[in-house]
Design a protein around this motif. Structure first.
Motif, PDB file in Angstrom:
ATOM      1  N   TYR A   1       0.724  -1.304  -0.044  1.00 25.03           N
ATOM      2  CA  TYR A   1       0.149   0.022   0.024  1.00 25.03           C
ATOM      3  C   TYR A   1       0.748   1.223   0.079  1.00 25.03           C
ATOM      4  N   ARG A   2       1.901   1.166   0.720  1.00 21.87           N
ATOM      5  CA  ARG A   2       2.528   2.165   0.793  1.00 21.87           C
ATOM      6  C   ARG A   2       3.501   2.513  -0.518  1.00 21.87           C
ATOM      7  N   ALA A   3       3.955   1.460  -1.198  1.00 23.35           N
ATOM      8  CA  ALA A   3       4.559   1.649  -2.692  1.00 23.35           C
ATOM      9  C   ALA A   3       3.426   2.135  -3.504  1.00 23.35           C
ATOM     10  N   ALA A   4       2.413   1.763  -3.238  1.00 21.38           N
ATOM     11  CA  ALA A   4       1.317   2.137  -4.244  1.00 21.38           C
ATOM     12  C   ALA A   4       0.934   3.478  -4.225  1.00 21.38           C
ATOM     13  N   LEU A   5       1.241   4.136  -3.029  1.00 19.84           N
ATOM     14  CA  LEU A   5       1.023   5.710  -2.782  1.00 19.84           C
ATOM     15  C   LEU A   5       1.919   6.445  -3.786  1.00 19.84           C
TER      16      LEU A   5
END
Length: 254
Positions: free
Chosen positions: A227-231
């Motif tokens: 999720y953090r990477a997708a941000l």
């Protein structure tokens, strides 16, 4: 013919981005290349047509082009973030649909701010500067969501939601104005349709790119890291939109 080719191009481009984490490099490149080829066919068809779906000369308007590019990127960032946030809250945190809806309710502040605050700012600073401010606030809102964890309290998420609502209020309306400003009255509908298409295409690309990143990173590690990477998708898209809009603020030499 033009409607068929551009629709096929959009579908293939979105599919290529979304399937990037599932298909091999060859399949991804092939799909994207096919999409771009259909874009080329569309342009050739429109240039030769006696009654084109889109008169290509309309793209000589720099404000229209900037508005469409910024709108595409802004929409991609906005919908990509919402997708990421909903998955994070429901899949990782186990929140219900009602809890998630209430958590993101603050984004809806744009419904109040758009007709009250935005016109005043536009009257004082002009559409381009208000748009840029909205896009920069969007970048800030996505960055503030980066520290999320498995036990992050809602109070820590609230700044992202309320700032994003303000960003949408400042950017969306003025973008629709800039996209049609200066366009001949007979082509106002075309200009508006182009912007609407850009918003829709951007939303599809943002969702596809966010999905691809989440799937790729989740398969290799912690879901929270995914999720953090997708941000990065909404952050980069909003930053690019701001850069596109900022280019229109440069004063031309006399």
């Amino acid at each position: 013919m033009g409607a068929v080719t551009i629709t096929g191009a959009i579908m293939l481009l979105v599919l290529g981005v979304e399937r990037a984490s599932h298909m091999g490099a060859g399949g991804t490149v092939g799909t994207l290349t096919a999409g771009l080829a259909l874009v080329a066919v569309f342009l050739v068809t429109e240039r030769r047509s006696a009654a084109p779906l889109v008169r290509l000369g309309i793209f000589r308007s720099a404000p229209l082009v900037r508005a469409n590019l910024a709108g595409l990127l802004f929409s991609g960032a906005f919908f990509g973030f919402q997708f990421i946030a909903v998955l994070y809250l429901q899949e990782l945190r186990g929140w219900t649909s009602l809890q998630t809806s209430l958590a993101m309710l603050a984004i809806g502040a744009d419904a109040v701010l758009a007709p009250t605050l935005t016109p005043r700012l536009v009257d004082r600073f002009g559409n381009p500067k208000v748009i840029l401010a909205g896009l920069l606030l969007a970048v800030l809102s996505y960055v503030l969501f980066l520290p999320i964890g498995t036990d992050t309290v809602y109070l820590a998420m609230f700044p992202t939601m309320i700032i994003l609502g303000l960003a949408f209020a400042l950017a969306y309306g003025p973008l629709t104005i800039v996209a049609t400003d200066g366009v001949d009255e007979s082509e106002q509908g075309l200009a508006g349709g182009l912007l609407y298409t850009s918003f829709q295409f951007g939303a599809a690309l943002g969702l596809a790119a966010s999905t691809a990143v989440i799937v790729a990173v989740a398969d290799a590690g912690d879901p929270l890291d995914a999720y953090r990477a997708a941000l990065a998708v909404p952050i980069v898209a909003a930053a690019l939109a701001a850069a596109v809009s900022a280019s229109g603020l440069r004063k031309r030499p006399a």
